[in-house]
Scaffold this motif. Structure first.
Motif, PDB file in Angstrom:
ATOM      1  N   PRO A   1      11.885  -7.605  -0.618  1.00  7.45           N
ATOM      2  CA  PRO A   1      11.017  -7.513   0.567  1.00  7.45           C
ATOM      3  C   PRO A   1      10.230  -8.795   0.826  1.00  7.45           C
ATOM      4  CG  PRO A   1      10.187  -6.130  -1.218  1.00  7.45           C
ATOM      5  CD  PRO A   1      11.540  -6.589  -1.627  1.00  7.45           C
TER       6      PRO A   1
ATOM      7  N   ALA B   1       2.132  -3.968  -0.159  1.00  6.57           N
ATOM      8  CA  ALA B   1       2.576  -3.388   1.114  1.00  6.57           C
ATOM      9  C   ALA B   1       1.386  -3.012   1.988  1.00  6.57           C
ATOM     10  CB  ALA B   1       3.444  -2.154   0.849  1.00  6.57           C
TER      11      ALA B   1
ATOM     12  N   LEU C   1       9.561  -3.379   2.452  1.00 10.88           N
ATOM     13  CA  LEU C   1       9.605  -2.548   1.245  1.00 10.88           C
ATOM     14  C   LEU C   1       9.974  -1.110   1.575  1.00 10.88           C
ATOM     15  CD1 LEU C   1       9.102  -2.171  -1.800  1.00 10.88           C
ATOM     16  CD2 LEU C   1       6.694  -1.780  -1.260  1.00 10.88           C
ATOM     17  N   THR C   2       9.421  -0.587   2.646  1.00 13.59           N
ATOM     18  CA  THR C   2       9.718   0.791   3.035  1.00 13.59           C
ATOM     19  C   THR C   2      11.212   0.977   3.272  1.00 13.59           C
ATOM     20  OG1 THR C   2       7.532   1.030   4.033  1.00 13.59           O
ATOM     21  CG2 THR C   2       9.231   2.587   4.734  1.00 13.59           C
TER      22      THR C   2
ATOM     23  N   GLN D   1       5.050   4.959   6.384  1.00 15.98           N
ATOM     24  CA  GLN D   1       5.062   4.012   5.276  1.00 15.98           C
ATOM     25  C   GLN D   1       4.268   4.543   4.094  1.00 15.98           C
ATOM     26  OE1 GLN D   1       2.957  -0.133   4.900  1.00 15.98           O
ATOM     27  NE2 GLN D   1       4.842  -0.411   6.086  1.00 15.98           N
TER      28      GLN D   1
ATOM     29  N   GLY E   1       5.170  -4.551   3.722  1.00 18.02           N
ATOM     30  CA  GLY E   1       5.279  -3.093   3.670  1.00 18.02           C
ATOM     31  C   GLY E   1       6.455  -2.570   4.452  1.00 18.02           C
TER      32      GLY E   1
ATOM     33  N   LEU F   1       5.637   5.145   0.372  1.00 17.23           N
ATOM     34  CA  LEU F   1       5.054   4.415  -0.758  1.00 17.23           C
ATOM     35  C   LEU F   1       4.579   5.337  -1.875  1.00 17.23           C
ATOM     36  CD1 LEU F   1       3.029   1.613   1.069  1.00 17.23           C
ATOM     37  CD2 LEU F   1       5.265   1.450  -0.013  1.00 17.23           C
TER      38      LEU F   1
ATOM     39  N   LYS G   1       3.234  -1.565  -4.098  1.00 17.56           N
ATOM     40  CA  LYS G   1       2.530  -0.631  -3.216  1.00 17.56           C
ATOM     41  C   LYS G   1       1.267  -1.265  -2.646  1.00 17.56           C
ATOM     42  CE  LYS G   1       0.865   4.172  -3.251  1.00 17.56           C
ATOM     43  NZ  LYS G   1       0.695   5.362  -4.130  1.00 17.56           N
TER      44      LYS G   1
END
Length: 1533
Positions: free
Chosen positions: A427, A387, A397-398, A283, A394, A287, A384
């Motif tokens: 996300p 996350a 989002l990843t 991750q 996170g 990011l 970021k």
């Protein structure tokens, strides 16, 4: 009734273990077991449990003891819950249970307990009246407690806090610490305000309404929450430990333990457990794609100060109450004038949120940093940080970033709406869907973002795109008009809750400022308190507070000024108490006094040093470090440090050891003071203020230094790149070489010189400086910018410089040169050549078709491209759309281009970088027309699917669909005011752009209406149709006003001049016509295109017209004279749409070749006289025996003879009345035979160019005609399925060979003339005896039409080419296939043997010429360059060259001995990179596909606009390529 005895601690332990067990199982069990809420939205922070309260007497659990004097309590400010019926015990007094009889309601356990607690506190809180009043108000409200049954937690938690704070306050000694008193007073001020609000609800009529009104109930709950938060903020430090919220009494309240002699006990509240992600490493790597902004988040007071404890309590309580309540707006806007303390409030608010685990992420914008002032970095950075704070977010989002990267979408280059949607909303929807607590994003100081357009886009997106219920966003800014207007104009449903700091009551702000001053002075100057012998605070404090007014920045600056270690701090402080104390009128006067003191001791040179530093501080595009100041100003770092030494109270200066730290201001008002002298009253004279900075003079000074730095340090190959063969990204040492060779001051100068110049005075030396810069050094600047990743900034920078120069009379000489240089920079920065910096010179400069000033003379080692064309066009950018482009348009601000295409998609392109910004998907068929609204906020589109759609440019969402058309929508246009849209199929319809209501239907045309447009003044609509007519209409009434007649074919395009006085039309009759819009008279017919005219447009100044045509060109015309000004060549297919850029410098075109191009219409140079190619498809080519001549036959019905070396046109043979399908020389080269669609065979005298014989007899088109080797006979093949043999001298037909059952495409003699071979559409090859006309053999094997046949020189073999994509070699004696040559991907139309019989050449519809080894059957070469089908190939007699003819209207000569390069192919398409032919496949040069043959080509004779005629093969000096690439440059002597 006495309360029960406290239970044993073991019960608390058992309870806590039970709760811990529940936590491990997940809080869902607890929340699922809760009763159904009657509230419209339950408190999102509180996980529900079953409530089986049995009254206060059932309290049977206590907390574990603590030994640190810590008060740990239930709280409602996180996702946590008070344990059932628990209470504090130990030192807290027992509470009476009586309540007044008249207030008693039917039994309610929660109501009774809370009333008892609040009644006790109300009776015993005389020591602190604000608390007493607040409690009384709440007690009164509870008279209608049934209305609050679902909010009992709020009241229970308030009761707990009231008990705690009552105990603290009632037992506080007289000598309690000052911090405690400040906090207590702050709480008192806040409670007074909240009590007033609560008291308004005590009116009986209001109480009655409260019982019925959900809104009133929610308002009361909000006030109760604010009271609770006020107590928390003022009197406790909040922490979370082991998933437990802890309220810890502020430091210094130790008297509680001393007076009661026993420890407090804890009540630990579990809060919702946040799952942690386990794939942290992957991750974190993903990011990294969101950038690496630093120092963006709240700092817990380490970088930014929080509010002094006890100040801003009411405001913070209000904000926290908003943060936890899902019934409030998803956004909160805190605004305030400069200096009102917004950032300190935000820092404190973030700290409070963080302690409660409610803070998702924060971003503190700041002018002190380039990154922190870039609004485009806000969303990626928040995402970021969020996350990292929330693993579930996170993870989601990843996955999204991975998806975007797989589609080559860089998150940092996304448009802001896409960023917000993909990086935050999507996300969050997945991660927070079951979340009970809220997550808050905070963005401070939006007004310090530099790009106002992007800021507006950010605000629109954040306010209009509502996030999931759990997500909220907190914003702060000055009340700038741009921000205020955006917020106030937002829809009511999305309008944020707001608070204006400058509107808070003056007394409250004054008290908070006094707290701040007391705290700060006591902290930084402790000797002061000793000097006053305990008489603190002294009168000087009040003077400072008075002078600060309502501005914290004034107080902060005074404190820094007093606390400056230089000089006597006590004396500076005491100056505020004597009769000579400065009479400050605000921050401006304070700055005046500080600077006066700083400049006073300095001599003239020292003052100049300081002023230079201040000038750079004021104008710099980003904060600079001390080394950067030194480099920019050309002095030592010591001088810079000394210059700033006396300004520490207004300028933050890094230490001597900190080379990376930047010089920054404490507050933006200091810059205002330095530059805006009118703020002072009375206004001082500039001569009396040595620190005054005139912005224009300051920018002029910095501009001068920028050019000094660039002239000193810019050089060729500044990063010492070792090879031109590799991309920059593949060079492992390049980044370190860049950092070592590009000094910080050079870095800044390269990025900023244009900005400073544009704001400078028009000093004559600058024009000379620019001219010198453009001679050569500008190339080194572009090189450096590419290494810095900023090459796409070069064109805007040079354009800005040209605009500055154009405003001044002395700038005329440099104006166009700057624009030309900008066009070259764009040509390089958006091409693949920019991936390898050496190719700025080796590729872009070498292939640049525009003016290059004196640049090329310094680079004798770059490849030389000799193109011959009547004026070389400059295609700066090429967007690969991937589908036929029907329409293009430019946004009003010039920043974006849109295209509508055959695949039904609308694409939004960044006009500066050429990157695709957005795809709008919603049409079900081809998009024929697109248009921007005047404000650039909307796009209208019309499609094959009968729909008109309106799109939001910011969000990319489809906002409206207009239905009513019954056929394809050919055209759409906005009215200038954006209120109406007109569209057409066989009717024209006018729509209300806001409501979508159809207003008018215009019906009179007889056929499709291909174009409709409003006049700029909105009064008229003009339409053009299939019926060849142009009609003018009244746009309001729909009345037809005029019919404009003149065109002889369909009218495809129309445009109004910007003054609404003229109309231009384009038609399939190949003409443009100019009309008077008032009289309807035809003013001029403009001709020049050789095919239909699809699109027309006026330039903004009405002096030029651009047109796009089926002849593959866009052309510029002079409106006044009708003269053709320029032909833009490069498209490979018809140009469907054209328009001008907003500034008129460039033309944008869309084509059926699936591309959008941007052209520089000012650049371009006259070249050698054009090689006049064919105007139609080249069907056949042939070399003369000695290869000195080339003959070609074309769809333009001519035969042409060319010089085989130079490509010069020698003769045009005209006589055919149809396409010429075949040409051939006699063996002695004196005659040519040709076959045509006109069914004839003609014999020509090649020397004098006259016809000799006409051979008639075929009843269909003649596809092939050739001489026997002795020149006495001719064989021809025809569509009539026959082969005929003729006497070449008399023209007499000797025999007809019949047997084929379909068209015969090719026939040829064997070398001895005894046989003829023929190839037919019946899939056979037949061999005939020429003496008797007898069929000897039928060769079968091809599975599709056989298109070409050739005998080997020795007569033993036959080669054939077929639509089955193969070449076959047949044995003449046996009739069997010897070999099948495979490699072509489409029909093979032409085959030929080399004269020595060792090779075969083939031409195919796959656009290639291939050379095969006859013995092995292997492919030796694939020659690429033709963009369309290759229809004919021929070898030169010595076998060193091949000539080919193509549907692209070119004749090409390929030099087989000079193969200096090959072409890089991806998916069988050339990329433009030419590779070395030595097997290493090193990248030699990048050249646009339309400009340079993709295989070595000695000659191109072009009749196609868009394909340059070309002479001499491309060569690469071996000593100036690859590792020796630096040798391409020769420095000036």
């Amino acid at each position: 009734m006495e309360p029960p005895d406290p239970p044993k601690v073991s019960k608390v332990s058992r309870w806590f273990k039970g709760v811990t067990g529940n936590l491990k199982g997940g809080f869902k069990k607890l929340s699922h077991s809760s009763p159904t809420s009657r509230s419209s939205t339950p408190d999102p922070r509180i996980p529900r449990t079953n409530h089986r309260s049995e009254g206060p007497s059932s309290s049977n659990e206590v907390a574990e003891p603590t030994s640190k004097g810590t008060l740990q309590s239930a709280s409602h400010s996180g996702n946590y819950k008070l344990p059932e019926n628990s209470r504090l015990v130990g030192s807290l007094p027992d509470l009476p249970t009586e309540v007044r009889e008249e207030e008693r309601k039917p039994s309610s356990p929660w109501y009774t307990g809370i009333k008892a607690t609040l009644a006790f506190v109300e009776k015993s809180s005389d020591v602190f009246p604000p608390l007493k009043s607040a409690v009384a108000a709440v007690n009164g409200i509870l008279g209608v407690y049934d209305a609050f049954g679902d909010n009992q937690q709020e009241f229970s938690m308030l009761a707990e806090r009231v008990k705690l704070v009552h105990t603290i306050l009632s037992s506080s000694p007289q000598d309690a610490p000052q911090e405690f008193k400040d906090r207590r007073d702050g709480l008192g001020r806040t409670l007074e305000g909240l009590t007033t609000a609560l008291a308004e609800k005590l009116d009986r009529s209001v109480l009655k309404r409260v019982a019925q009104s959900t809104d009133d109930q929610q308002e009361i709950v909000r006030l109760v929450r604010e009271v609770s938060f006020a107590i928390e903020i003022a009197m406790f430090d909040v922490t979370i430990r082991n998933e437990t919220l802890i309220l810890q009494a502020i430091k210094g309240i130790n008297w509680l333990r001393d007076s009661h002699g026993e420890e407090y006990r804890n009540i630990k509240e579990p809060i919702a457990r946040i799952e942690r992600g386990v794939a942290a490493l992957y991750q974190a790597e993903t990011l990294k794609n969101l950038g690496s902004v630093t120092n963006f988040a709240f700092s817990n007071g380490t970088r930014r100060r929080e509010c002094v404890p006890g100040s801003r309590v009411g405001l913070l309580s209000e904000m926290l109450a908003w943060g936890i309540d899902r019934n409030t707006s998803h956004a909160f806007w805190l605004s305030g004038m400069a200096g009102t303390g917004k950032t300190a409030v935000t820092e404190t608010f973030c700290s409070q949120l963080s302690k409660r685990r409610l803070l998702g992420a924060s971003f503190f914008c700041s002018l002190t940093s380039h990154e922190l002032s870039d609004v485009r970095l806000v969303i990626p950075t928040l995402a970021k940080a969020l996350a990292r704070a929330r693993p579930e977010f996170g993870n989601a989002l990843t996955a999204i970033i991975d998806e975007e990267l797989s589609q080559d979408h860089d998150p940092l280059l996304m448009r802001i709406p896409d960023q917000y949607e993909r990086l935050i909303l999507d996300p969050a929807k997945e991660a927070f869907q079951d979340l009970n607590e809220n997550v808050i994003l905070a963005v401070d100081a939006l007004d310090e973002c530099k790009d106002h357009d992007a800021l507006l886009e950010f605000l629109v997106v954040v306010l209009s795109m509502k996030p999931p219920a759990a997500l909220k966003i907190f914003l702060t800014s000055r009340p700038e008009s741009l921000i205020r207007a955006s917020i106030e104009s937002s829809a009511s449903a999305s309008r944020p809750q707001s608070c204006r700091l400058h509107d808070i009551e003056r007394d409250i702000v004054r008290a908070d400022i006094e707290l701040f001053v007391n705290s700060e002075l006591g902290r930084i100057i402790r000797p002061l308190q000793g000097a006053y012998q305990g008489n603190w605070p002294p009168p000087e404090i009040q003077t400072i507070v008075d002078q600060s007014g309502t501005l914290f920045i004034v107080a902060a600056t005074i404190v820094r000024y007093i606390g400056d270690k230089a000089g006597n701090r006590i004396r500076r402080f005491q100056a505020y108490g004597n009769s000579n104390a400065p009479t400050l009128s605000g921050i401006q006067q304070l700055y005046h006094d500080i600077l006066k003191a700083a400049f006073g001791p300095l001599d003239e040179n020292e003052q100049k040093d300081v002023l230079a530093c201040l000038s750079l501080l004021v104008t710099a595009t980003r904060p600079l470090s001390i080394p950067e100041y030194a480099g920019m100003l050309g002095c030592s770092e010591g001088i810079i440090q000394e210059a700033f030494r006396s300004l520490h109270s207004v300028v933050q200066v890094p230490s001597y050891e900190d080379d990376a730290g930047v010089v920054s201001i404490y507050h933006a008002s200091f810059i205002d003071f330095l530059t805006e002298h009118q703020f002072m009253t009375p206004a001082p004279t500039l001569s009396g203020l040595p620190w005054s900075v005139d912005r224009s003079e300051a920018h002029s000074m910095v501009t001068k230094h920028c050019f000094r730095v660039m002239n000193t340090h810019l050089r060729f190959n500044i990063a010492n790149i070792s090879s031109s063969f590799i991309f920059d990204s593949d060079d492992p040492h390049l980044q370190s070489d860049i950092e070592r060779n590009i000094l910080p001051e050079l870095h800044y100068s390269c990025l900023s010189w244009s900005h400073h110049l544009s704001l400078s005075l028009p000093l004559p030396p600058f024009f000379t400086t620019l001219l010198n810069f453009l001679q050569l050094r500008v190339l080194f600047w572009i090189e450096t910018m590419n290494l810095l990743g900023s090459a796409t900034q070069c064109d805007p920078d040079l354009l800005r410089a040209s605009e500055w120069a154009g405003k001044h009379e002395d700038g005329a000489a440099v104006f166009q040169e700057l624009r030309d240089a900008g066009s070259f920079a764009l040509y390089f920065s958006t091409s693949p050549a920019s991936r390898s910096t050496p190719h700025l010179y080796f590729s872009s400069l070498a292939t640049w078709p525009g003016r290059v000033l004196t640049w090329r003379k310094h680079f004798p080692g770059i490849p030389n491209f000799r193109n011959r064309g009547f004026q070389r066009s400059v295609s700066l950018m090429n967007f690969n759309v991937g589908s036929r482009v029907w329409a293009v348009a430019v946004s009003p601000d010039g920043k974006h281009i849109i295209s509508g295409s055959e695949d039904g998609l609308i694409r939004l392109w960044d006009a500066q970088t050429g990157t695709q910004a957005k795809v709008l998907d919603g049409h079900s068929g081809a998009v024929h027309s697109v248009a921007f609204s005047k404000d650039g906020q909307c796009i209208a589109s019309g499609s094959e699917g009968h729909l008109v759609c309106v799109w939001n440019v910011t969000t990319g969402e489809q906002e409206k669909v207009f239905r009513g058309h019954t056929g394809q929508v050919w055209s759409v246009a906005f009215s200038n005011d954006g209120k109406r849209i007109v569209s057409s199929d066989t009717t024209a319809r006018v729509w209300d752009a806001i409501t979508g209501e159809e207003q008018i239907v215009l019906q009179n045309h007889m056929g499709a209406i291909y174009s409709v447009v409003f006049s700029p003044d909105g009064a008229l609509i003009v339409s053009g149709s299939e019926d060849r007519l142009v009609r003018l209409w009244n746009s309001t009434t729909g009345e037809q006003l005029k019919v404009l007649k003149g065109h002889k074919d369909r009218v495809k395009s129309l445009a109004f001049s910007s003054d609404s006085t003229r109309i231009v039309s384009g038609s399939d009759d190949k003409s443009l016509r100019l009309w008077d819009a008032t009289t309807g008279e035809e003013e001029r017919v403009i001709e020049g295109h050789t095919d239909w005219v699809r699109s027309v447009a006026f330039s903004s100044d009405n002096t030029r017209i651009v047109s796009g045509s089926g002849d593959r060109t866009a052309r510029l015309w002079d409106v006044t004279t009708g003269k053709e000004l320029k032909v833009l060549q490069g498209h490979m297919s018809p140009v469907e749409s054209v328009t001008f850029s907003i500034d008129g410098r460039r033309v944008i075109s869309g084509s059926a070749d699936a591309s959008v191009r941007v052209w520089d219409i000012a650049a371009g140079v006259e070249e050698d006289q054009a090689l006049q190619g064919h105007a139609g498809t080249v069907f056949s080519v042939a070399f003369s025996k000695d290869s000195t001549w080339i003959a070609s036959g074309s769809g333009d019905m001519s035969v042409r003879i060319w010089d085989g070396t130079t490509g010069e046109l020698l003769k045009i043979l005209e006589g055919h009345a149809g396409w010429v399908n075949s040409v051939a020389f006699s063996n002695n080269g004196t005659r040519i035979v040709s076959g045509s669609d006109d069914k004839s065979v003609l014999v020509w005298d090649a020397v004098i160019g006259q016809g000799q014989l006409e051979l008639l007899g075929h009843t269909g088109a003649v596809y092939s005609a050739t001489f026997s080797s002795d020149g006495t006979r001719i064989v021809s093949a025809s569509m009539d399925a026959t082969v005929r043999i003729w006497d070449a001298v008399t023209g007499e037909m000797q025999m007809v060979l019949e047997g084929h059952t379909w068209r015969v495409y090719s026939a040829t003699f064997s070398s001895d003339g005894a046989q003829v071979a023929s190839a037919s559409g019946d899939r056979t090859v037949r061999i005939w005896d020429t003496a008797e006309g007898r069929q000897l053999k039928v060769l079968k094997g091809h599975t599709e039409n056989v298109c070409s046949v050739a005998f080997s020189p020795d007569g033993t073999c036959i080669a054939t080419g077929s639509a089955d994509k193969s070449v076959r070699i047949w044995d003449v004696l046996t009739g069997k296939v010897r070999k099948v040559l495979k490699g072509h991907t489409k029909c093979v139309w032409s085959v030929v043997f080399s004269n020595d019989g060792t090779q075969i050449a083939s031409g195919s519809w796959d656009n290639t010429v291939r050379v095969w080894d006859l013995e092995t059957g292997k492919e030796q070469l694939a020659l690429r360059g033709h963009p369309h089908q290759v229809l004919s190939v021929a070898f030169s007699r010595d076998g060193t060259r091949i000539v080919s003819g193509s549907a692209d209207r070119t004749v090409r000569v390929w030099d087989l001995d000079g193969l200096s390069y090959t072409s890089e192919l991806i998916e069988n398409k050339p990329t433009g990179w030419l590779l070395s032919s030595d097997g290493q496949q090193n990248r030699l040069v990048y050249a646009p596909v339309a400009l340079v043959p993709q295989s070595p080509c000695a000659l191109v004779i072009s009749g196609t606009p868009g394909i340059s005629s070309y002479l001499s093969p491309l060569t690469f000096p071996s000593n100036a390529v690859g590792d020796n690439w630096q040798n391409c440059f020769t420095p000036s002597p």
